[in-house]
Design a protein around this motif. Structure first.
Motif, PDB file in Angstrom:
ATOM      1  N   ARG A   1       0.843  -1.217   0.000  1.00 12.25           N
ATOM      2  CA  ARG A   1       0.000   0.000   0.000  1.00 12.25           C
ATOM      3  C   ARG A   1       0.871   1.257   0.000  1.00 12.25           C
ATOM      4  O   ARG A   1       0.521   2.256  -0.626  1.00 12.25           O
ATOM      5  CB  ARG A   1      -0.963  -0.008   1.193  1.00 12.25           C
ATOM      6  N   ALA A   2       2.019   1.204   0.675  1.00 12.86           N
ATOM      7  CA  ALA A   2       2.933   2.357   0.670  1.00 12.86           C
ATOM      8  C   ALA A   2       3.497   2.573  -0.741  1.00 12.86           C
ATOM      9  O   ALA A   2       3.616   3.714  -1.196  1.00 12.86           O
ATOM     10  CB  ALA A   2       4.056   2.144   1.687  1.00 12.86           C
ATOM     11  N   GLU A   3       3.823   1.478  -1.430  1.00  9.92           N
ATOM     12  CA  GLU A   3       4.327   1.594  -2.810  1.00  9.92           C
ATOM     13  C   GLU A   3       3.251   2.178  -3.725  1.00  9.92           C
ATOM     14  O   GLU A   3       3.537   3.004  -4.592  1.00  9.92           O
ATOM     15  CB  GLU A   3       4.746   0.217  -3.355  1.00  9.92           C
ATOM     16  N   VAL A   4       1.999   1.732  -3.520  1.00  7.34           N
ATOM     17  CA  VAL A   4       0.903   2.232  -4.350  1.00  7.34           C
ATOM     18  C   VAL A   4       0.719   3.736  -4.119  1.00  7.34           C
ATOM     19  O   VAL A   4       0.642   4.512  -5.075  1.00  7.34           O
ATOM     20  CB  VAL A   4      -0.424   1.476  -4.062  1.00  7.34           C
ATOM     21  N   SER A   5       0.718   4.160  -2.861  1.00  7.70           N
ATOM     22  CA  SER A   5       0.448   5.589  -2.650  1.00  7.70           C
ATOM     23  C   SER A   5       1.633   6.461  -3.065  1.00  7.70           C
ATOM     24  O   SER A   5       1.440   7.616  -3.424  1.00  7.70           O
ATOM     25  CB  SER A   5      -0.042   5.891  -1.229  1.00  7.70           C
ATOM     26  N   ALA A   6       2.847   5.888  -3.072  1.00  6.41           N
ATOM     27  CA  ALA A   6       4.003   6.658  -3.553  1.00  6.41           C
ATOM     28  C   ALA A   6       4.131   6.576  -5.085  1.00  6.41           C
ATOM     29  O   ALA A   6       5.038   7.164  -5.665  1.00  6.41           O
ATOM     30  CB  ALA A   6       5.282   6.175  -2.880  1.00  6.41           C
ATOM     31  N   GLU A   7       3.230   5.818  -5.720  1.00  2.00           N
ATOM     32  CA  GLU A   7       3.219   5.642  -7.176  1.00  2.00           C
ATOM     33  C   GLU A   7       4.573   5.188  -7.733  1.00  2.00           C
ATOM     34  O   GLU A   7       5.031   5.682  -8.764  1.00  2.00           O
ATOM     35  CB  GLU A   7       2.738   6.923  -7.869  1.00  2.00           C
ATOM     36  N   THR A   8       5.202   4.256  -7.047  1.00  2.00           N
ATOM     37  CA  THR A   8       6.460   3.688  -7.533  1.00  2.00           C
ATOM     38  C   THR A   8       6.151   2.668  -8.640  1.00  2.00           C
ATOM     39  O   THR A   8       4.986   2.318  -8.863  1.00  2.00           O
ATOM     40  CB  THR A   8       7.187   2.942  -6.403  1.00  2.00           C
ATOM     41  N   GLU A   9       7.199   2.154  -9.269  1.00  2.00           N
ATOM     42  CA  GLU A   9       7.021   1.148 -10.316  1.00  2.00           C
ATOM     43  C   GLU A   9       6.338  -0.098  -9.737  1.00  2.00           C
ATOM     44  O   GLU A   9       5.404  -0.640 -10.332  1.00  2.00           O
ATOM     45  CB  GLU A   9       8.397   0.798 -10.887  1.00  2.00           C
TER      46      GLU A   9
END
Ligand code: AP5
Length: 222
Positions: A41-49
């Motif tokens: 969820r942290a990766e999703v909200s930071a819009e990472t690859e």
């Protein structure tokens, strides 16, 4: 038999209370909490690859491909704090391929805790769940309402917490559960998760304390 700091895996269906118990375990035992759901969820909200790849799977209630999640977990486990303080793995492994990856790396927990909760309760818990994006605390509209109006106003709902998606997640969990259990059957403890969070924690606390004590005995007898 254990060696080094405590290593714990916690498992159970969606909304069985893993995250809720992990908050309490971390407070008492100081383990490094590694939740693949939280990391994703942290990766999703930071819009990472990674986040952009994971998003569609998560929002559909499906598993994110093994290689993405496994790379994330092994990177996190190899950091110094996890080795020093011990770790609490939450939401991983979730498929037999993931369990095999850990076995190959010789990563094994001291104890494998499974929270057991009936299906109809799980659905109610998901639909009523709310998250505080600031403190990351987990709430429930009926079971654990927010403490203040200010917190209440900022609470968010997870996109995968609709009744339909919870049912899909539950199906996937059930299909995978048995294959993973067979890897850890000798260190597995199944608990009734359909009790108050304090009562469930009391049982987990006593189990983990016991594992820690055995550890001390083991060192002494050497
Ligand atoms: P993840 O975040 O791991 O979701 P999950 O397993 O479905 O678990 P939940 O977070 O829904 O529930 P929980 O057991 O932590 O319960 P909680 O304490 O919040 O994964 C999300 C997605 O990420 C997956 O669907 C997948 O797409 C992806 N993913 C993650 N890991 C992956 C992996 N290894 N491989 C591939 N993909 C992966 O409690 C729930 C509610 O109940 C709360 O409202 C809480 O307040 C309430 N509650 C808790 N305990 C009690 C109690 N004792 N009594 C009453 N209410 C309670």
């Amino acid at each position: 038999s254990t060696s080094g700091p405590l290593k714990v895996m916690i498992s159970g269906a969606p909304a069985s209370g893993k995250g809720t118990q992990c908050e309490l375990i971390v407070k008492k035992f100081g383990l490094v909490h590694i939740s693949t759901g939280d990391l994703l969820r942290a990766e999703v909200s930071a819009e990472t690859e990674i986040g952009n790849k994971a998003k569609e799977f998560m929002n559909a209630g499906r598993l994110v491909p093994d290689e993405i999640v496994t790379a994330m977990v092994t990177a996190r486990l190899s950091l110094e704090d996890a080795k020093e303080k011990g770790w609490l793995l939450d939401g991983y492994p979730r498929s037999s391929a993931q369990a095999e990856s850990l076995e190959k790396l010789n990563v094994r927990p001291d104890i494998y805790v499974v929270l057991d909760v009936p299906d109809e309760i799980l659905i109610d818990r998901c639909v009523g769940r709310r998250l505080d994006p600031e403190t990351r605390k987990i709430y429930h509209v009926k079971n654990f309402p927010p403490e203040t109006e200010e917190i209440k106003a900022r609470l968010i709902t997870r996109p995968d917490d609709t009744e339909e998606k919870v049912k899909a997640r539950l199906d996937i969990y059930k299909k995978n559960a048995e294959a993973i259990l067979s890897t850890y059957s000798n260190i597995m403890v199944k608990l009734d998760g359909n009790r108050s969070k304090e009562v469930v924690f009391k049982e987990i606390d006593s189990l983990l304390s016991q594992v820690q004590r055995d550890e001390v005995k083991l060192v002494k007898s050497e």
